[in-house]
Design a protein around this motif. Structure first.
Motif, PDB file in Angstrom:
ATOM      1  N   MET A   1       0.840  -1.205   0.000  1.00 16.89           N
ATOM      2  CA  MET A   1       0.000   0.000   0.000  1.00 16.89           C
ATOM      3  C   MET A   1       0.876   1.256   0.000  1.00 16.89           C
ATOM      4  SD  MET A   1      -2.980   1.518   0.143  1.00 16.89           S
ATOM      5  CE  MET A   1      -4.145   0.229   0.605  1.00 16.89           C
ATOM      6  N   ILE A   2       0.541   2.191  -0.819  1.00 16.03           N
ATOM      7  CA  ILE A   2       1.270   3.444  -0.885  1.00 16.03           C
ATOM      8  C   ILE A   2       0.857   4.343   0.282  1.00 16.03           C
ATOM      9  CG2 ILE A   2      -0.455   4.630  -2.325  1.00 16.03           C
ATOM     10  CD1 ILE A   2       1.894   5.880  -3.856  1.00 16.03           C
ATOM     11  N   ARG A   3       1.819   5.102   0.801  1.00 17.91           N
ATOM     12  CA  ARG A   3       1.573   6.045   1.891  1.00 17.91           C
ATOM     13  C   ARG A   3       1.826   7.456   1.352  1.00 17.91           C
ATOM     14  NH1 ARG A   3       4.109   1.626   3.631  1.00 17.91           N
ATOM     15  NH2 ARG A   3       6.175   2.504   3.177  1.00 17.91           N
ATOM     16  N   ILE A   4       0.871   8.348   1.601  1.00 18.50           N
ATOM     17  CA  ILE A   4       0.968   9.701   1.043  1.00 18.50           C
ATOM     18  C   ILE A   4       0.849  10.737   2.149  1.00 18.50           C
ATOM     19  CG2 ILE A   4       0.078  11.319  -0.669  1.00 18.50           C
ATOM     20  CD1 ILE A   4      -1.241   8.954  -2.088  1.00 18.50           C
ATOM     21  N   THR A   5       1.810  11.650   2.178  1.00 18.17           N
ATOM     22  CA  THR A   5       1.782  12.793   3.086  1.00 18.17           C
ATOM     23  C   THR A   5       1.439  14.033   2.279  1.00 18.17           C
ATOM     24  OG1 THR A   5       3.410  11.873   4.624  1.00 18.17           O
ATOM     25  CG2 THR A   5       3.164  14.268   4.608  1.00 18.17           C
ATOM     26  N   GLU A   6       0.406  14.742   2.700  1.00 14.41           N
ATOM     27  CA  GLU A   6       0.034  16.000   2.048  1.00 14.41           C
ATOM     28  C   GLU A   6       0.688  17.148   2.816  1.00 14.41           C
ATOM     29  OE1 GLU A   6      -1.827  18.600  -0.737  1.00 14.41           O
ATOM     30  OE2 GLU A   6      -1.351  16.458  -0.750  1.00 14.41           O
ATOM     31  N   THR A   7       1.528  17.921   2.127  1.00  9.50           N
ATOM     32  CA  THR A   7       2.357  18.912   2.805  1.00  9.50           C
ATOM     33  C   THR A   7       1.811  20.332   2.601  1.00  9.50           C
ATOM     34  OG1 THR A   7       3.867  18.975   0.911  1.00  9.50           O
ATOM     35  CG2 THR A   7       4.427  17.481   2.694  1.00  9.50           C
ATOM     36  N   VAL A   8       0.810  20.665   3.397  1.00  7.94           N
ATOM     37  CA  VAL A   8       0.225  22.010   3.347  1.00  7.94           C
ATOM     38  C   VAL A   8       1.290  23.065   3.669  1.00  7.94           C
ATOM     39  CG1 VAL A   8      -1.534  23.527   4.323  1.00  7.94           C
ATOM     40  CG2 VAL A   8      -2.021  21.089   3.992  1.00  7.94           C
ATOM     41  N   ARG A   9       2.140  22.753   4.634  1.00 14.10           N
ATOM     42  CA  ARG A   9       3.209  23.688   5.004  1.00 14.10           C
ATOM     43  C   ARG A   9       4.053  24.052   3.796  1.00 14.10           C
ATOM     44  NH1 ARG A   9       8.247  22.669   5.225  1.00 14.10           N
ATOM     45  NH2 ARG A   9       7.881  20.411   5.256  1.00 14.10           N
ATOM     46  N   ASP A  10       4.487  23.053   3.053  1.00 11.48           N
ATOM     47  CA  ASP A  10       5.354  23.311   1.910  1.00 11.48           C
ATOM     48  C   ASP A  10       4.607  24.025   0.790  1.00 11.48           C
ATOM     49  OD1 ASP A  10       7.757  23.337   0.652  1.00 11.48           O
ATOM     50  OD2 ASP A  10       7.937  21.183   0.398  1.00 11.48           O
ATOM     51  N   ALA A  11       3.304  23.804   0.733  1.00 13.87           N
ATOM     52  CA  ALA A  11       2.500  24.479  -0.284  1.00 13.87           C
ATOM     53  C   ALA A  11       2.450  25.984  -0.049  1.00 13.87           C
ATOM     54  CB  ALA A  11       1.081  23.912  -0.286  1.00 13.87           C
ATOM     55  N   ASP A  40       0.854  17.541   6.800  1.00 12.75           N
ATOM     56  CA  ASP A  40       1.836  18.471   7.359  1.00 12.75           C
ATOM     57  C   ASP A  40       1.177  19.847   7.420  1.00 12.75           C
ATOM     58  OD1 ASP A  40       3.993  20.040   8.006  1.00 12.75           O
ATOM     59  OD2 ASP A  40       5.245  19.404   6.327  1.00 12.75           O
ATOM     60  N   VAL A  41       0.851  20.333   8.629  1.00 12.63           N
ATOM     61  CA  VAL A  41      -0.013  21.501   8.765  1.00 12.63           C
ATOM     62  C   VAL A  41       0.724  22.816   8.992  1.00 12.63           C
ATOM     63  CG1 VAL A  41      -1.870  20.058   9.647  1.00 12.63           C
ATOM     64  CG2 VAL A  41      -0.356  21.228  11.259  1.00 12.63           C
ATOM     65  N   GLY A  42       2.013  22.766   9.379  1.00 11.70           N
ATOM     66  CA  GLY A  42       2.693  24.027   9.658  1.00 11.70           C
ATOM     67  C   GLY A  42       4.060  23.806  10.259  1.00 11.70           C
ATOM     68  N   SER A  43       4.633  24.897  10.782  1.00  5.75           N
ATOM     69  CA  SER A  43       5.971  24.799  11.375  1.00  5.75           C
ATOM     70  C   SER A  43       6.102  25.770  12.540  1.00  5.75           C
ATOM     71  CB  SER A  43       7.052  25.085  10.330  1.00  5.75           C
ATOM     72  OG  SER A  43       6.901  26.387   9.791  1.00  5.75           O
ATOM     73  N   PHE A  44       6.898  25.350  13.522  1.00  2.41           N
ATOM     74  CA  PHE A  44       7.189  26.201  14.673  1.00  2.41           C
ATOM     75  C   PHE A  44       8.570  26.810  14.480  1.00  2.41           C
ATOM     76  CE2 PHE A  44       4.048  23.144  16.118  1.00  2.41           C
ATOM     77  CZ  PHE A  44       3.145  23.956  16.786  1.00  2.41           C
ATOM     78  N   TYR A 225       5.303   8.822  -0.290  1.00  2.09           N
ATOM     79  CA  TYR A 225       5.463  10.005  -1.132  1.00  2.09           C
ATOM     80  C   TYR A 225       4.860  11.224  -0.446  1.00  2.09           C
ATOM     81  CZ  TYR A 225       6.538   6.637  -4.799  1.00  2.09           C
ATOM     82  OH  TYR A 225       7.109   5.625  -5.534  1.00  2.09           O
ATOM     83  N   GLU A 226       5.462  12.376  -0.703  1.00  3.89           N
ATOM     84  CA  GLU A 226       4.937  13.639  -0.194  1.00  3.89           C
ATOM     85  C   GLU A 226       4.458  14.471  -1.377  1.00  3.89           C
ATOM     86  OE1 GLU A 226       7.248  15.694   2.666  1.00  3.89           O
ATOM     87  OE2 GLU A 226       7.159  14.000   4.056  1.00  3.89           O
ATOM     88  N   THR A 227       3.272  15.047  -1.236  1.00  5.53           N
ATOM     89  CA  THR A 227       2.655  15.765  -2.344  1.00  5.53           C
ATOM     90  C   THR A 227       2.038  17.069  -1.867  1.00  5.53           C
ATOM     91  OG1 THR A 227       0.500  14.685  -2.026  1.00  5.53           O
ATOM     92  CG2 THR A 227       2.064  13.581  -3.494  1.00  5.53           C
ATOM     93  N   VAL A 228       1.652  17.882  -2.845  1.00  7.81           N
ATOM     94  CA  VAL A 228       0.907  19.113  -2.587  1.00  7.81           C
ATOM     95  C   VAL A 228      -0.186  19.230  -3.645  1.00  7.81           C
ATOM     96  CG1 VAL A 228       0.984  21.629  -2.710  1.00  7.81           C
ATOM     97  CG2 VAL A 228       2.727  20.404  -1.415  1.00  7.81           C
ATOM     98  N   LEU A 229      -1.393  19.416  -3.210  1.00  9.21           N
ATOM     99  CA  LEU A 229      -2.502  19.603  -4.136  1.00  9.21           C
ATOM    100  C   LEU A 229      -2.255  20.866  -4.968  1.00  9.21           C
ATOM    101  CD1 LEU A 229      -5.202  18.274  -4.826  1.00  9.21           C
ATOM    102  CD2 LEU A 229      -6.307  19.769  -3.157  1.00  9.21           C
ATOM    103  N   VAL A 243      10.730  25.759  -7.078  1.00  8.78           N
ATOM    104  CA  VAL A 243      10.219  24.703  -7.951  1.00  8.78           C
ATOM    105  C   VAL A 243       9.088  24.017  -7.208  1.00  8.78           C
ATOM    106  CG1 VAL A 243      10.767  22.591  -9.197  1.00  8.78           C
ATOM    107  CG2 VAL A 243      12.491  24.390  -8.967  1.00  8.78           C
ATOM    108  N   GLY A 244       7.935  23.898  -7.864  1.00  7.06           N
ATOM    109  CA  GLY A 244       6.749  23.373  -7.198  1.00  7.06           C
ATOM    110  C   GLY A 244       6.891  21.927  -6.762  1.00  7.06           C
TER     111      GLY A 244
END
Length: 288
Positions: A1-11, A40-44, A225-229, A243-244
């Motif tokens: 099974m593939i695991r996907i992290t959505e990186t809002v922070r990086d977006a 991934d929601v943010g950074s401190f 994998y890490e992605t951004v919508l 680079v996006g």
């Protein structure tokens, strides 16, 4: 099974126009419903360096996560860890280590030795807390700054992180320069050397190059994998031109084409994409 992290922070971190906190919260809530492994929601970090993440505490406070998706935030020092530990909803902390001394100097104003000491101190603070660590190996697929780079250096860096107990080390190509051949060579070297480590892929790429790179990574055994919508984002301290990120929809299309099962509910993805269209971002992913 593939695991996907959505990186809002990086977006969002590279945008110069501030996205309102309420918009971020609504957006993240939709992504939590979509079935990602991690969001991934943010950074401190200092708001002087990354103004877009100045409201991370408010964002985390505004999320009532009832899903199986874990919430992640990035930290770069013990002060950030202490802030993150005040929020039980944060289950994962990340740290941007690198095989490139130049990147560490530009991004963290430190040396490889200093970065490892900071990481060790931060890990000690989280002992017994249940926090999982994700430590990025940035510039793991090549070095654009002229620093020495080869797979031996990469293996050495991975070994140093391994000795600290790190078992999640996404390889990161922040400037989008890695070729499919390089991706294949690196992963077929590093995966057998550390069979119990999850070497995911944090890929920045031009959209038309993403499928060939994903093909190389998948065939080399990459399952995280890490992605951004929308493919937004980039590291504002890595280079002047961002680079996006790998577009979430491109990864989903790749999985559909290959018959790879995912847990992603695309209805929530498109709802989130509609909400994103109201953010202060133009068609090229830049702040308006």
């Amino acid at each position: 099974m593939i695991r996907i992290t959505e990186t809002v922070r990086d977006a969002l971190q590279g945008l110069k126009t501030f996205v309102p906190t309420a918009n971020k919260i609504a957006y993240i809530k939709l992504l939590l419903k979509a079935g990602f492994d991690i969001v991934d929601v943010g950074s401190f970090v200092s708001p002087v360096l990354i103004p877009q993440m100045a409201d991370t505490t408010e964002v985390v406070s505004g999320i009532d996560n009832q899903s199986n998706t874990r919430i992640m935030a990035l930290v770069v020092n013990t002060r950030g860890v202490q802030k993150a530990l005040a929020y039980p909803s944060i289950k994962v902390l990340s740290y941007p280590y690198s095989v490139s001394p130049t990147f560490l100097r530009r991004n963290l104003n430190t040396s490889p030795e200093g970065a490892l000491k900071t990481l060790k101190d931060m890990i000690m603070l989280t002992e017994g807390s249940g926090i999982e660590w994700v430590v990025y190996l940035s510039m793991a697929l090549g070095n654009p700054y002229g620093d020495p780079w080869n797979t031996e250096l990469l293996l050495e860096a991975a070994g140093q992180l391994y000795s600290l107990g790190i078992r999640n080390m996404p390889l990161s190509d922040i400037l989008g320069q890695a070729s499919p051949d390089t991706i294949s060579k690196v992963y077929t070297t590093i995966n057998p050397a550390f069979p119990d480590v999850d070497f995911g892929l944090h890929l920045h790429t031009k959209p038309y190059e993403s499928f060939a790179k994903l093909e190389a990574a998948w065939e080399a055994g990459v399952r995280s994998y890490e992605t951004v919508l929308g493919g937004l984002g980039g590291c504002p301290t890595a280079a002047d031109d961002l680079v996006g990120n790998l577009n979430t929809l491109n990864l989903i299309a790749f999985c559909n084409d290959k018959g790879i099962a995912t847990t992603i509910n695309q209805d929530f993805l498109y709802e989130a994409l509609t909400l994103m269209s109201g953010f202060p971002i133009d068609k090229q992913g830049n702040a308006k």
